[in-house]
Design a protein around this motif. Structure first.
Motif, PDB file in Angstrom:
ATOM      1  N   MET A   1       0.852  -1.178   0.000  1.00 50.56           N
ATOM      2  CA  MET A   1       0.000   0.000   0.000  1.00 50.56           C
ATOM      3  C   MET A   1       0.895   1.237   0.000  1.00 50.56           C
ATOM      4  O   MET A   1       1.642   1.472   0.938  1.00 50.56           O
ATOM      5  CB  MET A   1      -0.875  -0.036   1.259  1.00 50.56           C
ATOM      6  N   TYR A   2       0.795   1.984  -1.078  1.00 42.51           N
ATOM      7  CA  TYR A   2       1.595   3.207  -1.147  1.00 42.51           C
ATOM      8  C   TYR A   2       0.890   4.338  -1.889  1.00 42.51           C
ATOM      9  O   TYR A   2       1.303   5.489  -1.790  1.00 42.51           O
ATOM     10  CB  TYR A   2       2.959   2.943  -1.792  1.00 42.51           C
ATOM     11  N   GLU A   3      -0.166   4.026  -2.628  1.00 40.57           N
ATOM     12  CA  GLU A   3      -0.842   5.063  -3.389  1.00 40.57           C
ATOM     13  C   GLU A   3      -1.721   5.916  -2.477  1.00 40.57           C
ATOM     14  O   GLU A   3      -2.284   5.423  -1.495  1.00 40.57           O
ATOM     15  CB  GLU A   3      -1.664   4.442  -4.514  1.00 40.57           C
ATOM     16  N   LEU A   4      -1.849   7.179  -2.826  1.00 38.53           N
ATOM     17  CA  LEU A   4      -2.566   8.131  -1.990  1.00 38.53           C
ATOM     18  C   LEU A   4      -3.996   7.683  -1.683  1.00 38.53           C
ATOM     19  O   LEU A   4      -4.429   7.754  -0.526  1.00 38.53           O
ATOM     20  CB  LEU A   4      -2.575   9.521  -2.631  1.00 38.53           C
TER      21      LEU A   4
ATOM     22  N   GLN B   1      -5.236   4.676  -1.520  1.00 36.49           N
ATOM     23  CA  GLN B   1      -5.183   3.553  -0.577  1.00 36.49           C
ATOM     24  C   GLN B   1      -4.891   4.059   0.843  1.00 36.49           C
ATOM     25  O   GLN B   1      -5.509   3.614   1.813  1.00 36.49           O
ATOM     26  CB  GLN B   1      -4.085   2.560  -0.978  1.00 36.49           C
ATOM     27  N   ILE B   2      -3.950   4.950   0.939  1.00 42.11           N
ATOM     28  CA  ILE B   2      -3.565   5.509   2.244  1.00 42.11           C
ATOM     29  C   ILE B   2      -4.734   6.282   2.849  1.00 42.11           C
ATOM     30  O   ILE B   2      -5.050   6.138   4.030  1.00 42.11           O
ATOM     31  CB  ILE B   2      -2.320   6.425   2.108  1.00 42.11           C
ATOM     32  N   THR B   3      -5.406   7.078   2.041  1.00 42.33           N
ATOM     33  CA  THR B   3      -6.537   7.872   2.520  1.00 42.33           C
ATOM     34  C   THR B   3      -7.642   6.956   3.046  1.00 42.33           C
ATOM     35  O   THR B   3      -8.184   7.197   4.134  1.00 42.33           O
ATOM     36  CB  THR B   3      -7.076   8.782   1.400  1.00 42.33           C
ATOM     37  N   ARG B   4      -7.963   5.907   2.309  1.00 42.10           N
ATOM     38  CA  ARG B   4      -8.990   4.960   2.766  1.00 42.10           C
ATOM     39  C   ARG B   4      -8.575   4.285   4.067  1.00 42.10           C
ATOM     40  O   ARG B   4      -9.358   4.165   4.997  1.00 42.10           O
ATOM     41  CB  ARG B   4      -9.269   3.903   1.700  1.00 42.10           C
ATOM     42  N   TYR B   5      -7.327   3.846   4.125  1.00 45.98           N
ATOM     43  CA  TYR B   5      -6.836   3.155   5.322  1.00 45.98           C
ATOM     44  C   TYR B   5      -6.881   4.065   6.549  1.00 45.98           C
ATOM     45  O   TYR B   5      -7.202   3.621   7.647  1.00 45.98           O
ATOM     46  CB  TYR B   5      -5.403   2.651   5.091  1.00 45.98           C
ATOM     47  N   LEU B   6      -6.555   5.332   6.365  1.00 50.01           N
ATOM     48  CA  LEU B   6      -6.447   6.252   7.498  1.00 50.01           C
ATOM     49  C   LEU B   6      -7.772   6.896   7.915  1.00 50.01           C
ATOM     50  O   LEU B   6      -7.790   7.720   8.825  1.00 50.01           O
ATOM     51  CB  LEU B   6      -5.394   7.328   7.213  1.00 50.01           C
ATOM     52  N   ARG B   7      -8.867   6.514   7.310  1.00 48.30           N
ATOM     53  CA  ARG B   7     -10.170   7.059   7.710  1.00 48.30           C
ATOM     54  C   ARG B   7     -10.440   6.838   9.187  1.00 48.30           C
ATOM     55  O   ARG B   7     -11.011   7.678   9.856  1.00 48.30           O
ATOM     56  CB  ARG B   7     -11.284   6.437   6.882  1.00 48.30           C
ATOM     57  N   LYS B   8     -10.012   5.708   9.711  1.00 49.66           N
ATOM     58  CA  LYS B   8     -10.248   5.392  11.128  1.00 49.66           C
ATOM     59  C   LYS B   8      -9.476   6.317  12.075  1.00 49.66           C
ATOM     60  O   LYS B   8      -9.767   6.382  13.252  1.00 49.66           O
ATOM     61  CB  LYS B   8      -9.924   3.931  11.417  1.00 49.66           C
ATOM     62  N   PHE B   9      -8.498   7.047  11.540  1.00 49.61           N
ATOM     63  CA  PHE B   9      -7.729   7.980  12.359  1.00 49.61           C
ATOM     64  C   PHE B   9      -8.323   9.380  12.365  1.00 49.61           C
ATOM     65  O   PHE B   9      -7.797  10.273  13.009  1.00 49.61           O
ATOM     66  CB  PHE B   9      -6.271   8.037  11.874  1.00 49.61           C
ATOM     67  N   GLU B  10      -9.402   9.543  11.636  1.00 46.82           N
ATOM     68  CA  GLU B  10     -10.115  10.815  11.581  1.00 46.82           C
ATOM     69  C   GLU B  10      -9.205  11.985  11.193  1.00 46.82           C
ATOM     70  O   GLU B  10      -9.274  13.064  11.767  1.00 46.82           O
ATOM     71  CB  GLU B  10     -10.838  11.084  12.900  1.00 46.82           C
TER      72      GLU B  10
ATOM     73  N   ALA C   1       1.489   4.559   5.466  1.00 41.82           N
ATOM     74  CA  ALA C   1       0.423   5.065   6.340  1.00 41.82           C
ATOM     75  C   ALA C   1       1.009   5.520   7.678  1.00 41.82           C
ATOM     76  O   ALA C   1       0.627   6.566   8.212  1.00 41.82           O
ATOM     77  CB  ALA C   1      -0.638   3.991   6.560  1.00 41.82           C
ATOM     78  N   PHE C   2       1.950   4.763   8.211  1.00 36.80           N
ATOM     79  CA  PHE C   2       2.591   5.133   9.477  1.00 36.80           C
ATOM     80  C   PHE C   2       3.324   6.460   9.322  1.00 36.80           C
ATOM     81  O   PHE C   2       3.177   7.359  10.154  1.00 36.80           O
ATOM     82  CB  PHE C   2       3.560   4.030   9.910  1.00 36.80           C
ATOM     83  N   TYR C   3       4.085   6.610   8.248  1.00 40.72           N
ATOM     84  CA  TYR C   3       4.798   7.866   8.015  1.00 40.72           C
ATOM     85  C   TYR C   3       3.827   9.042   7.937  1.00 40.72           C
ATOM     86  O   TYR C   3       4.099  10.114   8.480  1.00 40.72           O
ATOM     87  CB  TYR C   3       5.598   7.803   6.708  1.00 40.72           C
ATOM     88  N   VAL C   4       2.711   8.847   7.245  1.00 41.61           N
ATOM     89  CA  VAL C   4       1.728   9.929   7.095  1.00 41.61           C
ATOM     90  C   VAL C   4       1.157  10.328   8.446  1.00 41.61           C
ATOM     91  O   VAL C   4       1.039  11.526   8.745  1.00 41.61           O
ATOM     92  CB  VAL C   4       0.602   9.525   6.110  1.00 41.61           C
ATOM     93  N   VAL C   5       0.852   9.365   9.291  1.00 44.19           N
ATOM     94  CA  VAL C   5       0.294   9.698  10.603  1.00 44.19           C
ATOM     95  C   VAL C   5       1.340  10.431  11.454  1.00 44.19           C
ATOM     96  O   VAL C   5       1.017  11.427  12.119  1.00 44.19           O
ATOM     97  CB  VAL C   5      -0.239   8.443  11.341  1.00 44.19           C
ATOM     98  N   VAL C   6       2.582   9.981  11.415  1.00 42.70           N
ATOM     99  CA  VAL C   6       3.639  10.693  12.161  1.00 42.70           C
ATOM    100  C   VAL C   6       3.753  12.130  11.649  1.00 42.70           C
ATOM    101  O   VAL C   6       3.763  13.078  12.443  1.00 42.70           O
ATOM    102  CB  VAL C   6       5.004   9.973  12.037  1.00 42.70           C
ATOM    103  N   LEU C   7       3.817  12.289  10.340  1.00 44.67           N
ATOM    104  CA  LEU C   7       3.924  13.633   9.767  1.00 44.67           C
ATOM    105  C   LEU C   7       2.722  14.498  10.134  1.00 44.67           C
ATOM    106  O   LEU C   7       2.870  15.682  10.390  1.00 44.67           O
ATOM    107  CB  LEU C   7       4.086  13.551   8.247  1.00 44.67           C
ATOM    108  N   SER C   8       1.546  13.893  10.198  1.00 38.81           N
ATOM    109  CA  SER C   8       0.344  14.662  10.544  1.00 38.81           C
ATOM    110  C   SER C   8       0.421  15.214  11.964  1.00 38.81           C
ATOM    111  O   SER C   8      -0.211  16.223  12.273  1.00 38.81           O
ATOM    112  CB  SER C   8      -0.913  13.820  10.379  1.00 38.81           C
TER     113      SER C   8
END
Length: 102
Positions: A1-4, A6-15, A91-98
């Motif tokens: 999973m690396y496409e935007l 896919q990442i957006t769908r996966y991270l929905r649970k993180f609001e 996804a982990f990198y995106v959450v850390v960056l967020s």
């Protein structure tokens, strides 16, 4: 999973806001190359070594952010992912960056 998408769908649970997800995702240089083999798809964040490795990567793509602040964000993110047996790397990198990019 690396496409935007896919990442957006996966991270929905993180609001997380989709615009913020995209902004953080776009900070990651060549996401596809970060997961170009089976052993790179997932990330571990269990040891000081793992945290420091992730921290160095995040530090290299951000500017003027204290390493200590990055480490705190990594640990908080690891806690959020604690129920996941295989943590998707991008996804982990995106959450850390967020957590560190407002």
């Amino acid at each position: 999973m690396y496409e935007l998408d896919q990442i957006t769908r996966y991270l929905r649970k993180f609001e997380l806001d989709e615009v913020h997800i995209q902004r953080c995702y776009e900070m990651i240089p060549d996401p596809e190359s970060k997961v170009d083999s089976g052993d790179k798809l997932y990330i571990k964040c269990e040891s000081v070594y793992d945290i420091n490795t992730i921290g160095s990567f995040i530090e290299n793509i951000t500017t003027n952010i204290d390493k200590g602040y990055i480490v705190v964000a990594i640990k908080k993110t690891a806690t959020q992912f604690s129920y996941v047996s295989k943590i998707p790397r991008i996804a982990f990198y995106v959450v850390v960056l967020s957590k560190i990019i407002k």
